[in-house]
Scaffold this active site. Structure first.
Site, PDB file in Angstrom:
ATOM      1  N   GLU A  35      69.833  -1.016  58.484  1.00 33.31           N
ATOM      2  CA  GLU A  35      69.324  -1.871  59.214  1.00 33.31           C
ATOM      3  C   GLU A  35      70.181  -3.329  59.445  1.00 33.31           C
ATOM      4  O   GLU A  35      71.012  -3.621  58.730  1.00 33.31           O
ATOM      5  CB  GLU A  35      67.947  -2.376  58.272  1.00 33.31           C
ATOM      6  CG  GLU A  35      66.997  -1.344  57.951  1.00 33.31           C
ATOM      7  CD  GLU A  35      66.040  -1.724  57.217  1.00 33.31           C
ATOM      8  OE1 GLU A  35      64.933  -1.401  57.177  1.00 33.31           O
ATOM      9  OE2 GLU A  35      66.421  -2.493  56.170  1.00 33.31           O
ATOM     10  N   CYS A  39      73.051 -10.296  61.285  1.00 33.42           N
ATOM     11  CA  CYS A  39      73.472  -9.928  59.762  1.00 33.42           C
ATOM     12  C   CYS A  39      73.564  -8.519  59.940  1.00 33.42           C
ATOM     13  O   CYS A  39      72.719  -7.693  60.256  1.00 33.42           O
ATOM     14  CB  CYS A  39      72.161 -10.252  58.821  1.00 33.42           C
ATOM     15  SG  CYS A  39      72.536  -9.781  57.123  1.00 33.42           S
ATOM     16  N   CYS A  82      74.284   1.353  48.971  1.00 27.88           N
ATOM     17  CA  CYS A  82      75.462   0.508  48.246  1.00 27.88           C
ATOM     18  C   CYS A  82      75.693   1.015  46.535  1.00 27.88           C
ATOM     19  O   CYS A  82      74.697   1.573  46.048  1.00 27.88           O
ATOM     20  CB  CYS A  82      75.171  -1.212  48.140  1.00 27.88           C
ATOM     21  SG  CYS A  82      76.396  -2.243  47.458  1.00 27.88           S
ATOM     22  N   CYS A  96      73.275  -4.101  42.326  1.00 31.09           N
ATOM     23  CA  CYS A  96      72.705  -5.564  41.873  1.00 31.09           C
ATOM     24  C   CYS A  96      71.131  -5.338  41.663  1.00 31.09           C
ATOM     25  O   CYS A  96      70.504  -4.826  42.421  1.00 31.09           O
ATOM     26  CB  CYS A  96      73.207  -6.464  42.897  1.00 31.09           C
ATOM     27  SG  CYS A  96      74.671  -6.923  43.258  1.00 31.09           S
ATOM     28  N   CYS A 124      68.414  -6.455  44.426  1.00 31.46           N
ATOM     29  CA  CYS A 124      68.853  -6.152  45.851  1.00 31.46           C
ATOM     30  C   CYS A 124      68.367  -4.645  46.141  1.00 31.46           C
ATOM     31  O   CYS A 124      68.595  -3.928  45.110  1.00 31.46           O
ATOM     32  CB  CYS A 124      70.293  -5.959  46.086  1.00 31.46           C
ATOM     33  SG  CYS A 124      70.882  -5.509  47.610  1.00 31.46           S
ATOM     34  N   GLY A 155      74.981  -2.783  52.104  1.00 37.48           N
ATOM     35  CA  GLY A 155      76.465  -2.315  51.785  1.00 37.48           C
ATOM     36  C   GLY A 155      77.209  -3.415  50.995  1.00 37.48           C
ATOM     37  O   GLY A 155      77.056  -4.780  51.476  1.00 37.48           O
ATOM     38  N   GLU A 156      78.421  -3.225  50.609  1.00 39.31           N
ATOM     39  CA  GLU A 156      79.413  -3.971  50.157  1.00 39.31           C
ATOM     40  C   GLU A 156      80.471  -4.126  51.076  1.00 39.31           C
ATOM     41  O   GLU A 156      81.371  -3.043  51.023  1.00 39.31           O
ATOM     42  CB  GLU A 156      80.016  -3.870  48.642  1.00 39.31           C
ATOM     43  CG  GLU A 156      81.059  -4.359  48.427  1.00 39.31           C
ATOM     44  CD  GLU A 156      81.248  -5.968  48.263  1.00 39.31           C
ATOM     45  OE1 GLU A 156      82.367  -6.531  48.797  1.00 39.31           O
ATOM     46  OE2 GLU A 156      80.259  -6.531  47.661  1.00 39.31           O
ATOM     47  N   SER A 178      80.888 -11.221  53.133  1.00 37.45           N
ATOM     48  CA  SER A 178      80.195 -11.368  51.954  1.00 37.45           C
ATOM     49  C   SER A 178      80.896 -10.558  50.952  1.00 37.45           C
ATOM     50  O   SER A 178      80.932  -9.323  51.061  1.00 37.45           O
ATOM     51  CB  SER A 178      78.839 -11.488  51.880  1.00 37.45           C
ATOM     52  OG  SER A 178      78.195 -11.769  50.732  1.00 37.45           O
ATOM     53  N   LEU A 201      77.331 -14.903  43.789  1.00 42.07           N
ATOM     54  CA  LEU A 201      77.632 -15.515  42.485  1.00 42.07           C
ATOM     55  C   LEU A 201      76.542 -15.112  41.666  1.00 42.07           C
ATOM     56  O   LEU A 201      76.584 -14.459  40.699  1.00 42.07           O
ATOM     57  CB  LEU A 201      78.140 -16.864  42.531  1.00 42.07           C
ATOM     58  CG  LEU A 201      78.629 -17.382  41.265  1.00 42.07           C
ATOM     59  CD1 LEU A 201      80.105 -16.932  41.034  1.00 42.07           C
ATOM     60  CD2 LEU A 201      78.934 -19.088  41.238  1.00 42.07           C
ATOM     61  N   CYS A 242      67.185 -11.714  52.794  1.00 39.44           N
ATOM     62  CA  CYS A 242      68.452 -11.486  51.584  1.00 39.44           C
ATOM     63  C   CYS A 242      67.827 -10.546  50.521  1.00 39.44           C
ATOM     64  O   CYS A 242      66.896 -10.992  49.905  1.00 39.44           O
ATOM     65  CB  CYS A 242      68.866 -12.871  51.102  1.00 39.44           C
ATOM     66  SG  CYS A 242      70.222 -12.689  50.118  1.00 39.44           S
TER      67      CYS A 242
END
Length: 349
Positions: A91, A104, A111, A115, A118, A158-159, A190, A214, A335
């Site tokens: 997406e 975005c 991922c 986290c 997420c 994803g990272e 990011s 963070l 987010c």
């Protein structure tokens, strides 16, 4: 060769080596596809006047963006479901701004960072996206959805730094002034805090902005929210950011993203420690209220009064803070929410 993952300079070299041509036809090819949005590069005047070259390249050049499978819209925010060639999906989100739009975009199917806040992290990692699957999200936004994309944020599924080589190449294609022509200063990449890869991103000299997710001001809380903190704790992250501060390879000033979760990281002592972390860094802090996904029971979003109180505590300590208001929450496009619809459409667990 794939149009959407090949920089202009490589087209010049390819055309010279294989067809005795060069910059003129390379420019025409890139311009037709990435400026005019026409995948049939042979329609350009340069190739109409060189039909033999056009015919030869037709068998050598590929154009394989993801397919726009579904779009949903709320208050101008558009969430796009892209179908990939192997049947998986990602997406992206088009966010309206004043006179332009921000895209975005995603870098992985799922991922592996895990986290807790997420939705994408709950999918696990299926695979990295190719360069064309990333630049194709931009092509789709501009030429299928007709969105005036000017800014890019690598903050989707994803990272990004876990797929760094492809991300660097994709940014190179996206910033080429002969094609998509997105200014490097308008691109933000990011990361959850892969310190080694942050340095490699700077070494790539892209001139983009680095954003660090963070989300906590002490290691105990951050490790429960973000398992990556056990490998790259806060002291390592601050040392890395200090070393990168002012590096020419990155836009000046890191963007620190702080997802505010009620009763977890929103106490006065959290604000005090956060100010200590930011001290000495050129940084802007984005304060983001937690966005629950469907079925979320573990974590709770703060109320507006709590967000405002935390914001005021940070400002009082001299931090440059921006409160981000959630957009697209009803679409599961805010987010931390991406991945829900990709799972639904393709019946992924």
């Amino acid at each position: 060769m794939e149009i959407l993952e090949t920089p202009y300079d490589e087209w010049v070299g390819y055309l010279k080596t294989h067809h005795g041509k060069g910059a003129f036809h390379a420019s025409a090819l890139v311009r037709e596809v990435m400026v005019h949005g026409n995948p049939c590069f042979g329609d350009s005047k340069a190739f109409r006047e060189a039909p033999a070259l056009a015919a030869a390249l037709a068998g050598e050049v590929r154009f394989t963006p993801p397919v726009v499978e579904e779009t949903v819209c709320e208050d101008g925010v558009v969430k796009v479901l892209h179908r990939l060639a192997d049947g998986l999906a990602v997406e992206s989100v088009v966010i309206p701004m004043k006179g332009y739009a921000t895209l975005c975009l995603s870098t992985q199917v799922g991922c592996r960072m895990g986290c807790r806040f997420c939705r994408t992290g709950r999918m696990g990692l299926r695979r990295n996206l190719t360069v064309a699957e990333m630049t194709g999200q931009l092509w789709n936004a501009r030429f299928v959805l007709k969105a005036p994309i000017r800014n890019l944020v690598f903050m989707g599924m994803g990272e990004p730094l876990d797929n760094l080589e492809n991300v660097v190449r994709a940014v190179g294609v996206m910033t080429d002034i002969r094609g998509f022509s997105i200014g490097p200063k308008r691109i933000t990449v990011s990361t959850v805090g892969l310190a080694d890869q942050m340095t490699r991103l700077a070494d790539a000299n892209l001139g983009v902005r680095l954003a660090l997710s963070l989300n906590a001001s002490d290691d105990a809380v951050r490790s429960t929210l973000m398992p990556v903190n056990r490998r790259y704790p806060l002291a390592v992250l601050k040392e890395t950011l200090g070393a990168l501060d002012g590096r020419k390879g990155l836009r000046d000033g890191v963007l620190l993203e702080y997802v505010l979760i009620r009763g977890v990281n929103d106490r006065p002592e959290d604000a005090q420690r956060l100010a200590g972390f930011v001290s000495g860094l050129t940084a802007t802090l984005n304060l983001i209220p937690f966005n629950p996904s469907k079925g979320e029971t573990e974590l709770t979003a703060p109320c507006d009064a709590d967000v405002n109180a935390f914001h005021d505590q940070l400002v009082a300590r001299g931090l440059h803070v921006r409160r981000r208001w959630s957009q697209g929450e009803g679409l599961l496009a805010a987010c931390g929410q991406l991945g829900e619809e990709a799972c639904r459409v393709y019946r992924l667990p």
